[in-house]
Design a protein around this motif. Structure first.
Motif, PDB file in Angstrom:
ATOM      1  N   CYS A  28      39.532  41.738  28.872  1.00  0.00           N
ATOM      2  CA  CYS A  28      38.452  41.425  27.931  1.00  0.00           C
ATOM      3  C   CYS A  28      37.223  41.025  28.731  1.00  0.00           C
ATOM      4  CB  CYS A  28      38.857  40.297  26.983  1.00  0.00           C
ATOM      5  SG  CYS A  28      37.619  39.997  25.698  1.00  0.00           S
ATOM      6  N   GLN A  79      44.997  35.098  27.638  1.00  0.00           N
ATOM      7  CA  GLN A  79      43.893  35.102  28.599  1.00  0.00           C
ATOM      8  C   GLN A  79      43.969  33.913  29.557  1.00  0.00           C
ATOM      9  OE1 GLN A  79      40.218  35.540  26.408  1.00  0.00           O
ATOM     10  NE2 GLN A  79      40.844  37.476  25.503  1.00  0.00           N
ATOM     11  N   TYR A  96      44.862  40.102  32.183  1.00  0.00           N
ATOM     12  CA  TYR A  96      46.237  39.603  32.320  1.00  0.00           C
ATOM     13  C   TYR A  96      47.193  40.781  32.458  1.00  0.00           C
ATOM     14  CZ  TYR A  96      50.850  37.885  31.592  1.00  0.00           C
ATOM     15  OH  TYR A  96      52.178  37.632  31.793  1.00  0.00           O
TER      16      TYR A  96
END
Length: 452
Positions: A28, A79, A96
């Motif tokens: 992300c 995260q 991750y």
């Protein structure tokens, strides 16, 4: 705190459960709301619990329960088990996969230190041994876990010290994670309120930064990172928690609003605006500022409901911006408190979606990484919030006896607000100040609201 010191027993790592591994690698992008915090330090929170069975033979069981609950919590908040990365274009992201270590868990013992000693302690430097990642910059999340936890066995309880990478989450997200972790430790099969993880929904501009290691951060922030790890003398600050009971908070707000209404201002001030003005005036008095000197009030405002479209309360990431109010000290000191409250209210109310977008666009054109204490001259900067339900973080052995912020990200004028342990509308005000100013503030009967 009394003698004994803290002895490290073990360092381990906790990964999300198997479902997270099955999902494979996830990434992300860090967004404009996240990136300015790369040169801040990890955000530290300390929660101290009184529990005789924890202090006794039950400590190993508690550690096992906390690790098991953490693995389950990281299924949703994966995260925090990852690392910072830069993609091929130099844009930061949090990633991750199951090859990463996960969150760091240190177990320690300070068996001669009582919970009451920790709860009564004013200075964070004495609490430092109970917290991980002192003096560690968020940028180091490229090579370190994004969450570190220290579980310390005390004489009659346990201290849970946490360090969160501030480039990944803000206070609202921090306490959402903590209450979720605690919920699982109390026996819940799943967390009741999952996080909203799509941070690019709030802002999706790709910002390239030439940062790869701590030495790339601003020199002042880089050198500041030695302050807390023993390589240099810490800054000459004193810290103190001023406990305002509900009666004092209500009287401060009522007195200010009555005076404002008498002067023709029919819009009432909030509790936050009233208490902030009270603190700003008192700190300016204690600093003995000259009338012509500038003073800055800074609040890190939650923008979840301010952005367009609004983001859910469960948004996981940073969705805060610093709002600055600047004026002459003489105006703060010579006017009644409603003057300062009016400045604060005006600054907060004007920070709407258009102002937020404008701030983001300006920063994206010239992305300056500030240091953690760039809040302004003669500053009072308010972080945390009395709305955070910190005393709801019950891992199965009751609410914490005290909740404190660590020594990271502190400077002269930094204020943390927490709900008071007594509940209701009581508020704890944790302030860092120059020692001379703190001495005067401690004697200021108007600030302490002695008639409450």
């Amino acid at each position: 705190m009394g003698g004994g010191g803290v002895k490290t027993l073990d360092t381990a790592y906790v990964k999300p459960g198997k479902a997270a591994a099955a999902a494979g690698r996830r990434e992300c992008q860090l967004v404009t709301f996240d990136l300015p915090y790369l040169a801040f330090f990890y955000n530290q929170k300390l929660l101290v619990y009184a529990a005789e069975d924890v202090a006794g033979g039950g400590f190993d069981g508690v550690v096992g329960r906390l690790k098991e609950g953490l693995a389950a919590a990281l299924e949703e908040f994966y995260q925090l088990a990852g690392r910072l990365e830069k993609d091929e274009e130099g844009v930061f992201r949090v990633a991750y996969d199951d090859d990463m270590e996960g969150a760091e868990i240190v177990t320690a013992a300070a068996e001669e230190v009582a919970v009451g000693e920790v709860a009564a302690e004013e200075g964070t430097l004495k609490l430092k041994e109970l917290l991980p990642y002192n003096g560690v910059l968020n940028l180091e999340g490229l090579h370190r876990p994004l969450l570190a936890v220290q579980l310390t066995k005390l004489k009659d309880g346990v201290a849970i010290g946490c360090a969160f990478n501030h480039a990944v989450l803000d206070g609202t997200a921090t306490w959402h994670f903590m209450t979720s972790w605690a919920e699982l430790c109390r026996g819940a099969h799943s967390i009741s309120v999952p996080p909203f993880l799509e941070r690019t929904k709030a802002r999706n501009t790709r910002v390239k930064l030439n940062l790869s290691k701590p030495s790339d951060a601003p020199e002042h922030a880089n050198s500041a990172s030695t302050e807390s790890n023993g390589d240099a003398a810490p800054p000459a600050l004193r810290e103190k928690v001023f406990k305002f009971p509900e009666s004092a908070v209500d009287q401060i707000k009522s007195k200010l609003n009555s005076a404002a209404a008498a002067a023709g201002d029919s819009k009432p001030f909030s509790t936050f605006q009233s208490l902030s003005a009270h603190i700003w005036q008192a700190v300016s008095r204690a600093r003995r500022l000259a009338a012509e000197e500038y003073t800055v009030f800074t609040v890190f405002a939650d923008c979840r409901k301010r952005v367009d479209p609004p983001m859910p309360e469960t948004y996981f990431g940073n969705l805060i911006q610093a709002i600055f109010t600047v004026t002459a000290a003489g105006l703060v000191l010579s006017n009644p408190a409603e003057f300062a409250a009016g400045l604060i209210r005006s600054a907060i109310e004007s920070h709407d979606s258009a102002a937020i977008t404008k701030r983001n666009e300006e920063w994206e054109k010239n992305p300056i990484i500030f240091q953690y204490k760039d809040a302004g001259v003669n500053c009072v900067a308010v972080g945390s919030s009395p709305r955070f339900k910190v005393y709801d973080v019950d891992f199965g052995f009751g609410p914490p006896e005290t909740v404190r912020s660590g020594s990271n990200n502190r400077f002269d004028g930094m204020v943390y607000l927490y709900p008071g342990k007594t509940g209701g509308r009581s508020i704890d005000v944790e302030i860092s100040l120059d020692p001379k100013a703190m001495e005067l503030l401690e004697k200021d009967k108007e600030f302490l609201f002695m008639d409450a």
